[in-house]
Enzyme design. Structure first.
Site, PDB file in Angstrom:
ATOM      1  N   ARG A   1       0.837  -1.205   0.000  1.00 43.08           N
ATOM      2  CA  ARG A   1       0.000   0.000   0.000  1.00 43.08           C
ATOM      3  C   ARG A   1       0.879   1.264   0.000  1.00 43.08           C
ATOM      4  O   ARG A   1       0.646   2.186   0.758  1.00 43.08           O
ATOM      5  CB  ARG A   1      -0.934   0.012   1.210  1.00 43.08           C
ATOM      6  CG  ARG A   1      -2.244   0.724   0.898  1.00 43.08           C
ATOM      7  CD  ARG A   1      -3.114   0.925   2.110  1.00 43.08           C
ATOM      8  NE  ARG A   1      -4.317   1.652   1.731  1.00 43.08           N
ATOM      9  CZ  ARG A   1      -5.032   2.377   2.561  1.00 43.08           C
ATOM     10  NH1 ARG A   1      -4.707   2.467   3.830  1.00 43.08           N
ATOM     11  NH2 ARG A   1      -6.097   3.012   2.149  1.00 43.08           N
TER      12      ARG A   1
ATOM     13  N   TRP B   1      -6.546   3.074  15.559  1.00 46.55           N
ATOM     14  CA  TRP B   1      -5.108   2.838  15.358  1.00 46.55           C
ATOM     15  C   TRP B   1      -4.958   1.784  14.264  1.00 46.55           C
ATOM     16  O   TRP B   1      -5.197   0.608  14.497  1.00 46.55           O
ATOM     17  CB  TRP B   1      -4.476   2.354  16.669  1.00 46.55           C
ATOM     18  CG  TRP B   1      -2.993   2.156  16.614  1.00 46.55           C
ATOM     19  CD1 TRP B   1      -2.318   1.169  15.960  1.00 46.55           C
ATOM     20  CD2 TRP B   1      -2.000   2.962  17.258  1.00 46.55           C
ATOM     21  NE1 TRP B   1      -0.966   1.302  16.153  1.00 46.55           N
ATOM     22  CE2 TRP B   1      -0.747   2.398  16.951  1.00 46.55           C
ATOM     23  CE3 TRP B   1      -2.039   4.092  18.063  1.00 46.55           C
ATOM     24  CZ2 TRP B   1       0.453   2.925  17.431  1.00 46.55           C
ATOM     25  CZ3 TRP B   1      -0.850   4.621  18.544  1.00 46.55           C
ATOM     26  CH2 TRP B   1       0.375   4.037  18.221  1.00 46.55           C
ATOM     27  N   ASP B   2      -4.563   2.245  13.082  1.00 45.28           N
ATOM     28  CA  ASP B   2      -4.526   1.355  11.920  1.00 45.28           C
ATOM     29  C   ASP B   2      -3.097   0.890  11.638  1.00 45.28           C
ATOM     30  O   ASP B   2      -2.120   1.499  12.093  1.00 45.28           O
ATOM     31  CB  ASP B   2      -5.078   2.144  10.714  1.00 45.28           C
ATOM     32  CG  ASP B   2      -5.677   1.239   9.654  1.00 45.28           C
ATOM     33  OD1 ASP B   2      -5.447   0.026   9.705  1.00 45.28           O
ATOM     34  OD2 ASP B   2      -6.374   1.772   8.772  1.00 45.28           O
TER      35      ASP B   2
ATOM     36  N   ASP C   1     -12.618  -4.935   6.813  1.00 42.07           N
ATOM     37  CA  ASP C   1     -13.022  -3.885   5.875  1.00 42.07           C
ATOM     38  C   ASP C   1     -14.261  -4.336   5.108  1.00 42.07           C
ATOM     39  O   ASP C   1     -14.892  -3.536   4.429  1.00 42.07           O
ATOM     40  CB  ASP C   1     -11.894  -3.591   4.881  1.00 42.07           C
ATOM     41  CG  ASP C   1     -10.845  -2.667   5.493  1.00 42.07           C
ATOM     42  OD1 ASP C   1     -11.079  -2.150   6.596  1.00 42.07           O
ATOM     43  OD2 ASP C   1      -9.792  -2.471   4.868  1.00 42.07           O
TER      44      ASP C   1
END
Ligand code: GLA
Length: 761
Positions: free
Chosen positions: A431, A465-466, A526
């Protein structure tokens, strides 16, 4: 409670016992993990050695002890036990044997402090110390709580040589019975698929090697005795309080014992232990029930709620949130956010979460990670201005961070390229990002200082918190990264216990007990398609309570599955977790707003039960059924997949109520879209309209159909065996009582004891 007498250790929780004893030569021999028994039963419960088996190696000539056969609490390597060893040490690159025997023990109140996150708040602990002839010391640490026991190990190198630790499991155990192992795996947007296999000669392994607990292999797993179901039979639930690479295995011996172990994955692991140094493993949780999977998961839920979730958030109701991500992605400014906030408030939401895109040059996922300057173009009044404006509307304010990662296109990377976690080979991106090297103190300090500064700069009461890429760090470095992460989380959030932390990792890549020690809830996936969520949330429920599961209603057709599902079903599934909404509210039709308002109101009324009520999975013939609550109030979600032609009778079974009491059963008032009926509306309208025409389209946005309503009373006895629900649509006409469901229809029923209506937990 823990007791010791005559070489027998007895650990008792509420309704279960765990027993082991010392063999004549000092190995801990497992005796029992199951219903309450007495330490006096030790002799009766122990395996009888007989005369041995064939070519086996005798450990002790006199007692005829051969380590290959008895059920053990631990085992070494190279001493005649050829089952899988929980330990593997090397000296000068060569594997060495180990032989641990009892030297002493200690029983203390509460947990024995660890440098890793651990179960806390109560319990009693046993530290059993074993020693190898060369001075290696091994502590087997047990803590017993009401609903589970925990186990971990600590190894101390008291020899004069440097050694390398290749494998050290948190526990090892030989369980009797014909067992099946159910483990959970998957990947992004497809978390928590389950796989069940009989434990046999072939070793079953569930292992993560991505650097994190990962959606590829959930750390928690089940061992079920053959024939066990949701409500009956022996089921063990096992999990690890750890966020890094993990390993669990089960394998059956010829003598019918199942060797089970769990710990840090030995894949590429190597931890140098100089003389005088020690190593602590993460803690494993072991839970037993003879009331089937539901009995086990109810125990596990209580354990997680009481001993894992931080004190400030235990049994504390979680707000209904609105999250900006799926509605806005990176395209927002203060005006748009405040307009969404106003609409979210109007729908009943309590917390507004600004997701990715508020800092640095973060206008897409190619730049900005690592930077913390607020984007003033988007937010001219800063986070403080936005937060205050939201507060003024009556909404709390929450914020997204991804502190562990850095984009090469960021000020931080330009200044400190060496802070990225790299190895000697060319960099690889996930990503468009790299991870920061959390094994370095200055990197940890940078994250702690910046996140803390932002948190203190605005009225922020919630943090998402990703973490969105897998790691490249191997072995000891991978473990050191996780230790660094725990330090960072501890330094930021222990002084700010009132902030509600929701952990996320590309959805559910880090749904584990380690993260839950800091974050009371986790973004489960997700994938918010409710039909996909039925599988994800149902399997999560085997190990984790509803209050830990972030569950949002999003738009349809769904972004990952392109499936079109009714809005009421999206709500009915998300109710069984921490409810949120994540879609562009501006696009909602009036009927959708009305439905959402109804959902939020309903959820808030029963929120305590949805989030903390005792959870059951109910086997049904046609659909999926979840229930929460107790003997006074029960909420039942009933979900269907494809609508059958001419559906038959359907019963709803509500077990566990008081048989002699009377209950009312009522379905939630839910709204159906007119357009689902296509040209059929012409059968009931005075004029003929084109089902695709503007009039019907406009009407569909404004006027909803009401679903058939269920409302009757029944005794707990009748509900326990199953009461008949009203008929579903069969294509033969309209009746206001019909359940007018299309594919993926559902409803939620409230079952309340008459005249009592007590609040339940
Ligand atoms: C990840 C998360 C999403 C969202 C995005 C933002 O994919 O799982 O919920 O926060 O990052 O970039």
């Amino acid at each position: 409670m823990i007791a010791y007498s005559d070489g027998v250790f007895s650990l008792s929780g509420k309704g279960f016992s765990y027993l082991f004893r010392l063999t004549g030569s000092g190995q801990p021999e497992h005796l029992h993990f199951g219903p309450v028994v007495s330490a006096r039963d030790a002799q009766a419960l122990a395996c009888k050695p007989g005369t041995g088996w064939g070519e086996s190696i005798l450990y002790d000539q006199d007692s005829k002890l051969c380590l290959n056969f008895p059920p053990l609490e631990w085992s070494g390597s190279g001493r005649g036990d050829y089952r899988e060893s929980p330990i593997w040490l090397e000296r000068n690159g060569e594997a060495i044997p180990t032989d641990f025997r009892y030297v002493s023990h200690e029983i203390v109140d509460g947990p024995i402090p660890s440098s890793l996150p651990q179960a806390r708040y109560g319990g009693e602990s046993l530290k059993l110390t074993l020693e190898d002839p060369r001075g290696l010391r091994l502590h087997l640490i047990y803590t017993v709580f009401d609903d589970a026991i925990t186990r971990r190990t600590v190894l101390e190198n008291n020899t004069k040589d440097a050694i390398t630790l290749r494998k050290l499991m948190s526990f090892c155990l030989d369980l009797p019975g014909k067992l099946e192992m159910t483990s959970f795996g998957g990947g992004w947007a497809a978390e928590m698929r389950s796989a069940t296999a009989s434990v046999s000669w072939n070793r079953i392994v569930s292992e993560s090697t991505t650097g994190f607990s990962s959606a590829r292999a959930q750390a928690g797993f089940l061992l079920c005795e053959e024939g066990a179901g949701e409500d009956s039979g022996v089921v063990y639930g096992i999990n690890l309080i750890y966020t890094g690479n993990h390993y669990a295995s089960a394998q059956r011996s010829l003598q019918g014992l199942n060797r089970v172990m769990q710990g840090i994955s030995p894949d590429s692991f190597g931890w140098p232990l100089a003389p005088g140094e020690g190593f602590e493993t993460p803690e494993a949780v072991l839970c037993w029930s003879d009331q089937g999977k539901n009995g086990m998961s109810q125990r596990m839920h209580r354990f997680v709620n009481r001993h894992i979730i931080p004190k400030a958030w235990q049994y504390r109701e979680r707000p209904v949130l609105y999250n900006s991500w799926e509605g806005c992605v990176f395209d927002f400014n203060q005006a748009r956010l405040l307009s969404l906030g106003k609409q979210a408030k109007d729908l009943g939401c309590e917390l507004f979460v600004l997701d990715d895109g508020w800092f640095g040059a973060r206008n897409s996922d190619t730049a900005g990670l690592g930077d913390y300057t607020v984007n003033r173009k988007k937010l001219p009044e800063g986070l403080d201005g936005l937060g205050r404006a939201l507060n003024k509307m009556g909404l709390q304010f929450g914020l997204w961070f991804e502190p562990e990662a850095v984009n090469p296109d960021s000020d931080l990377y330009r200044l400190h390229p060496d802070w990225a976690l790299t190895d000697e080979l060319p960099q690889l991106y996930g990503r468009n990002e790299l991870l920061l090297d959390l094994t370095r103190q200055e990197v940890r300090d940078y994250i702690v200082e910046n996140v803390s500064r932002v948190l203190d700069s605005a009225p922020i009461s919630y943090v998402k918190w990703d973490m969105n890429r897998s790691s490249i760090a191997l072995g000891a470095r991978a473990h050191r990264y996780i230790l660094g992460l725990y330090e960072v989380l501890d330094r930021i959030f222990t002084p700010r216990p009132e902030i509600l932390l929701e952990s996320c990792s590309s959805g559910g890549n880090r749904f584990d007990l380690g993260m839950l020690c800091f974050s009371p809830q986790v973004w489960a996936s997700d994938n918010t398609d409710p039909i996909a969520r039925l599988e994800i949330q149902q399997n999560l429920s085997c190990l984790y309570p509803q209050s830990t599961i972030g569950a949002h209603v999003s738009a349809a057709p769904h972004g990952q599955t392109l499936r079109n599902t009714p809005l009421y079903t999206r709500g009915n599934v998300a109710f069984f977790g921490c409810l949120g909404y994540e879609l562009d509210l501006k696009e909602l039709a009036a009927v959708e707003r009305q439905e959402i308002r109804g959902q939020v109101e309903f959820y808030k009324k029963y929120r305590r039960i949805f989030q903390f009520g005792s959870f059951r999975r109910i086997s049904t013939e046609e659909g999926i059924c979840w229930q929460v609550g107790d003997v006074h109030t029960r909420l039942a979600g009933l979900y269907h997949l494809l609508q059958p032609t001419a559906p038959g009778y359907e019963r709803l079974r509500v077990p566990g109520l008081k048989p002699g009491k009377t209950y009312t059963l009522e379905s939630r008032r839910q709204l159906l879209r007119m357009r689902q009926f296509g040209g059929m509306v012409n059968h009931v309208l005075p004029v003929k309209l084109n089902p695709e025409g503007a009039v019907i389209r406009q009407a569909d946005r404004r006027y909803a159909m009401k679903d058939g309503r269920e409302h009757f009373t029944a005794t707990g006895a009748a509900l326990g065996q199953g009461v008949m629900l009203s008929a579903r649509f069969t294509g033969t006409g309209y009746d206001p009582d019909l359940r007018l469901h299309t594919d993926f229809g559902s409803n939620v029923y409230v079952i309340e004891e008459e005249a009592s209506h007590e609040k339940s937990e």
